[in-house]
Design a protein around this motif. Structure first.
Motif, PDB file in Angstrom:
ATOM      1  N   TYR A  35     -45.486   9.884 -57.471  1.00 29.85           N
ATOM      2  CA  TYR A  35     -47.037   9.761 -57.584  1.00 29.85           C
ATOM      3  C   TYR A  35     -48.193   9.662 -56.602  1.00 29.85           C
ATOM      4  N   ALA A  36     -48.103   9.942 -55.817  1.00 34.97           N
ATOM      5  CA  ALA A  36     -49.229  10.650 -54.572  1.00 34.97           C
ATOM      6  C   ALA A  36     -49.639  11.621 -54.928  1.00 34.97           C
ATOM      7  N   GLU A  65     -52.264   2.425 -57.855  1.00 29.32           N
ATOM      8  CA  GLU A  65     -50.892   1.843 -58.097  1.00 29.32           C
ATOM      9  C   GLU A  65     -49.507   1.603 -58.407  1.00 29.32           C
ATOM     10  N   ARG A  66     -49.163   3.065 -58.448  1.00 23.43           N
ATOM     11  CA  ARG A  66     -47.769   2.983 -58.492  1.00 23.43           C
ATOM     12  C   ARG A  66     -47.082   3.349 -57.350  1.00 23.43           C
ATOM     13  N   VAL A  68     -47.872   2.416 -54.438  1.00 26.13           N
ATOM     14  CA  VAL A  68     -48.135   0.991 -53.524  1.00 26.13           C
ATOM     15  C   VAL A  68     -46.648   0.376 -54.177  1.00 26.13           C
ATOM     16  N   PHE A  69     -46.525   0.153 -55.897  1.00 25.81           N
ATOM     17  CA  PHE A  69     -45.559  -0.856 -56.434  1.00 25.81           C
ATOM     18  C   PHE A  69     -43.852   0.243 -55.652  1.00 25.81           C
ATOM     19  N   PHE A  70     -44.119   1.693 -55.853  1.00 25.88           N
ATOM     20  CA  PHE A  70     -43.108   1.902 -55.008  1.00 25.88           C
ATOM     21  C   PHE A  70     -42.564   1.329 -54.256  1.00 25.88           C
ATOM     22  N   ALA A  71     -43.907   1.786 -53.302  1.00 20.20           N
ATOM     23  CA  ALA A  71     -43.412   1.400 -51.632  1.00 20.20           C
ATOM     24  C   ALA A  71     -43.167   0.300 -51.576  1.00 20.20           C
ATOM     25  N   LEU A  72     -43.008  -0.338 -52.216  1.00 17.24           N
ATOM     26  CA  LEU A  72     -42.982  -2.551 -51.917  1.00 17.24           C
ATOM     27  C   LEU A  72     -41.521  -2.399 -52.676  1.00 17.24           C
ATOM     28  N   ARG A  73     -41.393  -1.748 -53.316  1.00 13.46           N
ATOM     29  CA  ARG A  73     -40.239  -1.879 -53.673  1.00 13.46           C
ATOM     30  C   ARG A  73     -38.923  -0.917 -52.817  1.00 13.46           C
TER      31      ARG A  73
END
Length: 307
Positions: A35-36, A65-66, A68-73
């Motif tokens: 996603y990056a 946002e994705r 960030v989402f996958f990094a947090l996950r």
């Protein structure tokens, strides 16, 4: 019951994709990187004057946002104390519920721009008016092929529904006392989005059969993106019957979303199709392919010709 005691009596909808577990770490890192790359490409297209289209701004924000989402996950997958964190789960489930609906709306906006784009052109031979030509554009200028303004009006009416669909976007919280409401919101969101995508498919089929000179490659591109979004909607509808105890989010029982098979289904049928939509969008110059111009098609109807 105090907030620090597990609540094993209230049943809530099982989190889509389950909670982050160690086996989620590697795919989360992979999709964060992918996603990056998509974010960089789409942001570059928005920056360049020849591909700039403000319809893509939401996709730029969504791709970031994705990341960030996958990094947090990935981070939560490696830290046991965060796996069942309520606030983090609210964020995870809300963004998962809204993401594919945003993709569906973008597909509809691009389809509207494509089909509402004027297509009159000079004709080297006398035009032979067919009954459909006369019906759709009875006042075509001599020496030109029909421009079909009435058809563009119908296209705008048929594609003017994204706002209604966005009313079904999910704003939810994970609360056992409101489990029925949460599940109902999820079902409504996925059902409305799937209905919208079926409508998009019908408009695409109609355009292929009835709209003259519509370029076929953009239609194929949009049909592919719509199909991928429909896969996500169908997957969500298929797993919404699953429940888990409010205090047992870490359960690995069947239908918890945490078994290896259920994790694989989540990554294959939810995450991968969403990413492929973003990748398809990043792969082309949307402004040129779909005739969006700077803002897309925002007119309710064609302006009246100056007499």
């Amino acid at each position: 019951m105090s907030s620090d005691q597990p609540n094993m009596t209230h049943q809530i909808p099982a989190p889509i994709g389950g909670i982050p577990l160690p086996l989620d770490f590697a795919p989360s890192i992979l999709f964060s990187i992918l996603y990056a790359a998509v974010f960089i490409v789409i942001a570059w297209r928005v920056y360049r004057p020849d591909s700039r289209c403000f319809l893509l701004v939401g996709s730029v924000i969504g791709a970031l946002e994705r990341v960030v989402f996958f990094a947090l996950r990935a981070y939560a997958a490696q830290h046991e104390g965060l796996r069942a964190n309520r606030e983090l789960q609210v964020y995870f489930q809300t963004t998962l519920a809204a993401g594919f609906i945003t993709h569906a709306q973008l597909v509809l906006d691009l389809l509207r721009s494509l089909l509402a784009h004027p297509r009159a052109r000079p004709s080297s031979t006398p035009a032979i008016a067919t009954s459909s030509d006369i019906e759709l554009n009875p006042r075509s200028a001599p020496g030109t092929e029909p421009d079909y303004p009435q058809l563009r009006y119908y296209v705008r009416q048929a594609c003017g529904l994204p706002g209604l669909v966005m009313l079904g976007a999910v704003v939810l919280g994970i609360d056992g006392s409101h489990a029925a409401l949460v599940r109902g919101i999820w079902y409504a969101s996925a059902g409305i989005a799937l209905g919208m995508l079926v409508w998009i498919g019908a408009v695409v089929g109609w355009a292929v059969c009835r709209v003259p000179r519509v370029p076929r490659w953009p239609i194929v591109w949009l049909a592919s993106m719509g199909t991928l979004a429909a896969i996500v909607a169908i997957y969500r509808l298929g797993v919404l019957h699953c429940s888990t105890p409010l205090g047992g989010l870490e359960s690995t029982a069947s239908c918890s979303g945490n078994t290896p098979g259920e994790k694989a289904e989540f990554w294959i049928f939810h995450v991968a199709p969403e990413f492929l939509i973003a990748a398809l969008l990043a792969a082309v110059n949307a402004r040129q392919m779909f005739g969006t111009g700077l803002w897309g098609d925002i007119k309710g109807k064609d302006p009246k010709p100056v007499k």
